[in-house]
Design a protein around this motif. Structure first.
Motif, mmCIF file in Angstrom:
data_model
loop_
_atom_site.group_PDB
_atom_site.id
_atom_site.type_symbol
_atom_site.label_atom_id
_atom_site.label_comp_id
_atom_site.label_asym_id
_atom_site.label_seq_id
_atom_site.Cartn_x
_atom_site.Cartn_y
_atom_site.Cartn_z
ATOM 1 N N SER B 208 0.821 -1.212 0.000
ATOM 2 C CA SER B 208 0.000 0.000 0.000
ATOM 3 C C SER B 208 0.853 1.259 0.000
ATOM 4 O O SER B 208 0.325 2.345 -0.175
ATOM 5 C CB SER B 208 -0.936 0.005 1.198
ATOM 6 N N TYR B 209 2.151 1.130 0.165
ATOM 7 C CA TYR B 209 2.998 2.317 0.199
ATOM 8 C C TYR B 209 3.442 2.790 -1.178
ATOM 9 O O TYR B 209 4.122 3.806 -1.288
ATOM 10 C CB TYR B 209 4.202 2.109 1.123
ATOM 11 N N SER B 210 3.102 2.063 -2.237
ATOM 12 C CA SER B 210 3.426 2.583 -3.562
ATOM 13 C C SER B 210 2.253 2.349 -4.495
ATOM 14 O O SER B 210 1.673 1.271 -4.514
ATOM 15 C CB SER B 210 4.669 1.892 -4.127
ATOM 16 N N PRO B 211 1.879 3.365 -5.276
ATOM 17 C CA PRO B 211 0.786 3.154 -6.226
ATOM 18 C C PRO B 211 1.229 2.359 -7.444
ATOM 19 O O PRO B 211 0.404 1.906 -8.224
ATOM 20 C CB PRO B 211 0.380 4.576 -6.618
ATOM 21 N N ARG B 212 2.547 2.190 -7.619
ATOM 22 C CA ARG B 212 3.010 1.459 -8.796
ATOM 23 C C ARG B 212 3.269 0.017 -8.439
ATOM 24 O O ARG B 212 4.012 -0.285 -7.511
ATOM 25 C CB ARG B 212 4.276 2.104 -9.362
ATOM 26 N N ARG B 213 2.659 -0.883 -9.203
ATOM 27 C CA ARG B 213 2.747 -2.296 -8.872
ATOM 28 C C ARG B 213 4.180 -2.805 -8.906
ATOM 29 O O ARG B 213 4.576 -3.618 -8.085
ATOM 30 C CB ARG B 213 1.876 -3.116 -9.828
ATOM 31 N N ALA B 214 4.971 -2.282 -9.853
ATOM 32 C CA ALA B 214 6.342 -2.754 -9.987
ATOM 33 C C ALA B 214 7.134 -2.478 -8.711
ATOM 34 O O ALA B 214 7.827 -3.353 -8.201
ATOM 35 C CB ALA B 214 7.008 -2.095 -11.181
ATOM 36 N N TYR B 215 7.001 -1.262 -8.196
ATOM 37 C CA TYR B 215 7.775 -0.928 -6.997
ATOM 38 C C TYR B 215 7.273 -1.705 -5.796
ATOM 39 O O TYR B 215 8.054 -2.146 -4.947
ATOM 40 C CB TYR B 215 7.699 0.572 -6.713
ATOM 41 N N SER B 216 5.963 -1.873 -5.707
ATOM 42 C CA SER B 216 5.410 -2.648 -4.615
ATOM 43 C C SER B 216 5.985 -4.053 -4.619
ATOM 44 O O SER B 216 6.394 -4.577 -3.586
ATOM 45 C CB SER B 216 3.895 -2.754 -4.755
#
Lengths: 317, 307, 260
Positions: B208-216
């Motif tokens: 939940s801390y990143s809106p980008r799936r790749a970074y998550s």
């Protein structure tokens, strides 16, 4: 440097800049563009159609990012598909809004110039930025731009190498009316310098202002092409609406009602709205009617000679 | 444009037309129903139901790989039964060690699917659409968490069932075999609930801390791998260096701790690679604490998030 | 007037394009949160080295096994390369900005080469620095064995960065789930399955890297399963095939007609 009209009269010196012959494109069972043929020379042409009519697919075929499923697509006499060298002569403004957010406007345009192999990339970028009127924002990151500014910086990037052919997908989206006007002026000016410009739009007043040449795409098929007023004149089975201002509208209305060529008369604030089948017949009628009723006519304007109505008609037919 | 002006001479008037739309006059379900709906929808989403085939590939392949060995054993249960009856020593997959052996595949499941559950809503900025409904921010977060936990629990329990069926079929007397096998298998249920809750809370809190799936996804895999490796490395060195309380570091590992907790549920002694100073029950406490901490992080994140 | 197309077939743009695309990719890949995450990741081996020192642990082979092999080789290297490799084209694909690169008179292999160069360079700087600093803190003071262990893993990072980045970059041009696939490849294929099926070593970047490292420095490693020559040859093949596939993919790039 005559602006070539379509279909291309072939005594022109150069081959048409854009030429489609029975071009079609389908995705599986869905036909996006269906048997479209036309050719364009220098000038501004509007590509019209409702959303999903296949405008973007057509532009992507012209830009070489889609192969036609059938037929041929030629830009400057060559097939653009899988031939990167053609981009030396093509400028493309895609529909999607995203531009590298971390670059400044100037850096982005300069990047485009460098990728075109231009030696004078710096000055070309400055000049291109100036053409779209973004000088003040040139050194800000694109991430901070408004929608209209993003559109303009995309256009600046696409014309930095002064392409022979400019393809724009919904270029006026997100621009305010003033920005629209100046962008239109820019396109007309480029067309005047012998460039071929094709832009898509689903907003008809945009097209009306710039060029008279249109291509209308409906459900993947070319529904009409040419001068839009001429197209309108061809559609005789649809009544024309004419707005009339006169010294006494009520009196004129009763006189007109008596004529069989007039379908309907509507009394509006300070004006009459008249519907008729035949424009030429009506011209005679209105003159006589004015004289018999003793009314002075101050204004006679065809009210629906807008693309909106043309478009409406073609879509519904 | 022209039609409406026909009566322009008369005084200004306006009316609202009844176009025949029907109003909803029935009972409205409250926040629990809204949260339940999100939970069901989200659970289907984790498995890619209601989405294109490509969305089903990752969850089914990864969960399938995790169950693969259990089903392999089930498929060959008759051969295995023959070997066992002929007195051969056969190494079987067991309820209490299955997760320890193949749990890393479920890390991949989390890495692939947790970002799917929470990132898109942030990326496309649709959270406000949820929060203006009957559902609150905490309801949203907990419904999402519950859906991932349920999905993980399903992935965990399916191979247990396969093992159970295989084990029962291997025995000559089916009815009595069920009586023998069931008590052995049942601890898998609480163990798998704990595993699912723990992995889901860690995954969603971090995702939940990143809106980008790749970074998550990268953040998640980095957390799982490093938190497995680093505490163990430090513990090993610190032991030689004489820092006695370094054994507590092992409680920070996500998967090793869960394996330890599983051993407690099955009443099995901890393996040699666990610090001898800590009992299996410590890992259960550590895992429950981790569920609490990461759920709190998730709730905190959603309380603060601009929507 | 100027209706004649200038049919310049030579692509002079490519010369100036390469550094431009490299610079663009650097800026794309070095977002604030990304950089922070990566620096933290790369700082881990040096931090562990400090902890080893603090506890007075000086055994070279133990540090090599636990930090270089377990952390640098199987965690830091795959994660850094999967991020840089899939990120090189990933953002361009997601945002649709790839059109700005493709609508240029540049050979497609130049675009691939520039993207790959940038991603490999970033990965090299990060992983090699991480190993060098960790080695300098913990094992280099221990003498020649420590020096050669550090050198061996620097070599492994070089080969690993090249191979992994190209593999993941090419993968990202073929599938949207390249990142998860890449992580799965390193965790399942190279990790778990390769211990069950020894033949997998021939298709494992980790083994290429270890094999090459072993060749240069004659370090005792039971982990390396490939002979140095095999490892080098296979690495070279992987790099060439990945570059060719990525170029082919860009040459045959097609947009879908739908607007999302």
């Amino acid at each position: 440097m005559t602006a070539q009209t379509l279909p291309a009269g072939d005594q022109a010196v150069a081959a048409p800049a854009i030429e489609l012959a029975n071009a079609a494109r389908w995705y599986g069972n869905v036909v996006a563009v269906n048997d479209v043929s036309f050719s364009l020379g220098a000038g501004v042409t509007g590509l019209l159609g409702p959303n999903g009519a296949g405008k973007t697919t057509l532009l992507h075929m012209l830009a070489g990012f889609l192969a036609p499923s059938a037929g041929t697509v030629h830009v400057l006499g060559r097939s653009p598909h899988r031939d990167p060298s053609v981009y030396r002569q093509i400028g493309l403004v895609p529909e999607r809004e995203s531009v590298y957010a971390f670059l400044t406007g100037y850096e982005y345009v300069r990047f485009n110039a460098r990728l075109q192999g231009m030696r004078n990339a710096d000055s070309a970028a400055r000049a291109s930025i100036a053409r779209v009127g973004l000088e003040d924002a040139a050194d800000r990151a694109i991430g901070t731009y408004s929608k209209g500014m993003r559109q303009r910086v995309k256009v600046a990037g696409a014309l930095v190498h002064d392409p022979q052919v400019l393809l724009l997908d919904e270029p006026f989206n997100g621009m305010d009316p003033r920005q629209r006007l100046s962008m239109m002026d820019l396109l007309v000016e480029m067309a005047g310098a012998g460039r071929t410009i094709l832009f898509s739009s689903h907003i008809l007043e945009e097209v009306e202002r710039i060029g008279t040449e249109i291509l209308v795409l409906v459900a993947g098929r070319l529904a009409a092409s040419g001068d839009f007023r001429a197209i309108r004149a061809l559609m005789t089975d649809r009544p024309h609406t004419i707005t009339i201002r006169s010294s006494d509208d009520r009196r004129l209305a009763t006189t007109l009602m008596a004529d069989p060529a007039v379908f309907a008369v509507e009394l509006k604030e300070n004006a009459l709205s008249v519907q008729t089948a035949h424009l030429s017949a009506f011209r005679r009628i209105i003159a006589t009617a004015g004289r018999t009723a003793g009314v002075r006519l101050t204004e006679v304007v065809p009210a629906d000679e807008s693309l909106e109505s043309v478009f409406d008609y073609l879509v519904r037919r | 444009m022209s039609a409406g002006n026909r009566l322009s001479a008369s005084s200004p008037s306006g009316s609202i037309f009844d176009l025949g739309y029907r109003h909803y006059a029935g009972k409205r379900h409250g926040r629990w129903y809204a949260a339940w709906s999100l939970y069901v929808e989200s659970l289907r989403g984790v498995w890619g139901f209601g989405r294109p085939m490509s969305a089903k590939a990752a969850p089914f392949i990864l969960a399938g790989l995790y169950s693969f060995f259990a089903f392999l054993q089930l498929a060959f249960s008759s051969t295995l039964a023959n070997e066992i009856s002929s007195g051969q020593q056969v190494q079987l997959f067991a309820y209490d060690s299955y997760f320890t052996q193949f749990g890393f595949l479920l890390i991949l499941f989390c890495v692939a699917q947790a970002p799917e559950v929470v990132c898109r809503d942030q990326r496309y900025q649709v959270l406000s659409l949820y929060f203006t409904r009957a559902m609150g921010r905490a309801d949203y977060a907990l419904a999402r968490l519950a859906s991932l936990a349920t999905a993980l629990f399903l992935a965990l329990i399916v191979p247990m069932i396969a093992l159970f069926v295989g084990d029962v079929l291997m025995k000559p007397d089916t009815i009595s075999a069920i009586g023998v096998e069931l008590p052995k298998a049942l601890p898998a249920i609480p163990a798998d609930i704990l595993i699912a809750a723990s992995m889901a809370s860690i995954s969603l809190a971090l995702s939940s801390y990143s809106p980008r799936r790749a970074y998550s996804a990268i953040g998640l895999i980095a957390y799982f791998l490093l938190m497995e490796a680093v505490p163990a490395i430090i513990y090993a060195v610190a032991q030689q260096g004489g820092w006695t309380s370094a054994d507590k570091l092992v409680l920070l590992t996500p998967i090793t701790s869960l394996s330890g907790a599983t051993d407690w549920f099955f009443g099995k002694a901890l393996g040699a690679d666990y610090p001898a100073t800590l009992g299996a029950d410590t890992y259960v406490v550590a895992c429950i604490a981790s569920v609490a901490v990461f759920s709190a992080i998730l709730l905190f994140r959603y309380r603060r998030m601009a929507a | 007037m100027s209706g004649t197309p200038m049919t310049g077939s030579s692509m002079t743009g490519s010369l100036t394009a390469f550094p431009e695309i490299v610079r663009l990719t650097f800026r794309q890949q070095l977002g604030r949160r990304r950089t922070l995450l990566l620096v933290l990741l790369a700082a881990l081996p040096p931090l562990l080295a400090l902890i080893f020192r603090a506890f007075g642990e000086v055994d070279v082979s133990r540090f090599t096994d636990r930090v270089f092999d377990l952390v640098s080789m199987t965690i830091v290297l795959p994660l850094a390369t999967v991020l840089f490799g899939t990120g090189a084209f990933g953002a361009e694909n997601d945002e649709g900005t790839i059109l700005y690169l493709l609508a240029k008179p540049i050979s497609r292999w130049v675009i691939v080469a520039a993207k790959a160069f940038a991603a490999v360079a970033l990965s090299l700087v990060l992983t090699v620095a991480s190993v060098l600093v960790a080695g300098a803190i913990e094992v280099v003071p221990a003498g020649s064995a420590g020096v050669s262990a550090t050198e061996a893993y620097v070599g492994a990072m070089v080969v690993g960065s090249l191979c992994y980045v190209l593999l993941f970059l090419t993968l990202s041009l073929f599938t949207r789930r390249a990142l998860v696939l890449g992580i799965g490849y390193s965790l399942v294929w190279e990790g778990a399955l390769s211990s069950l099926l020894p033949g997998i070593a021939n298709l494992s970047v980790r083994q290429y890297a270890l094999g090459v490292a072993d060749s240069f420095y004659q370090l005792h490693q039971q982990a390396a399963r490939l002979s140095p020559t095999t490892a080098l040859t296979l690495s070279a093949i992987l790099i060439v095939v990945a570059l060719a596939l990525a170029t082919w993919r860009l040459m045959h790039f097609e947009l879908s007609g739908s607007t999302d």
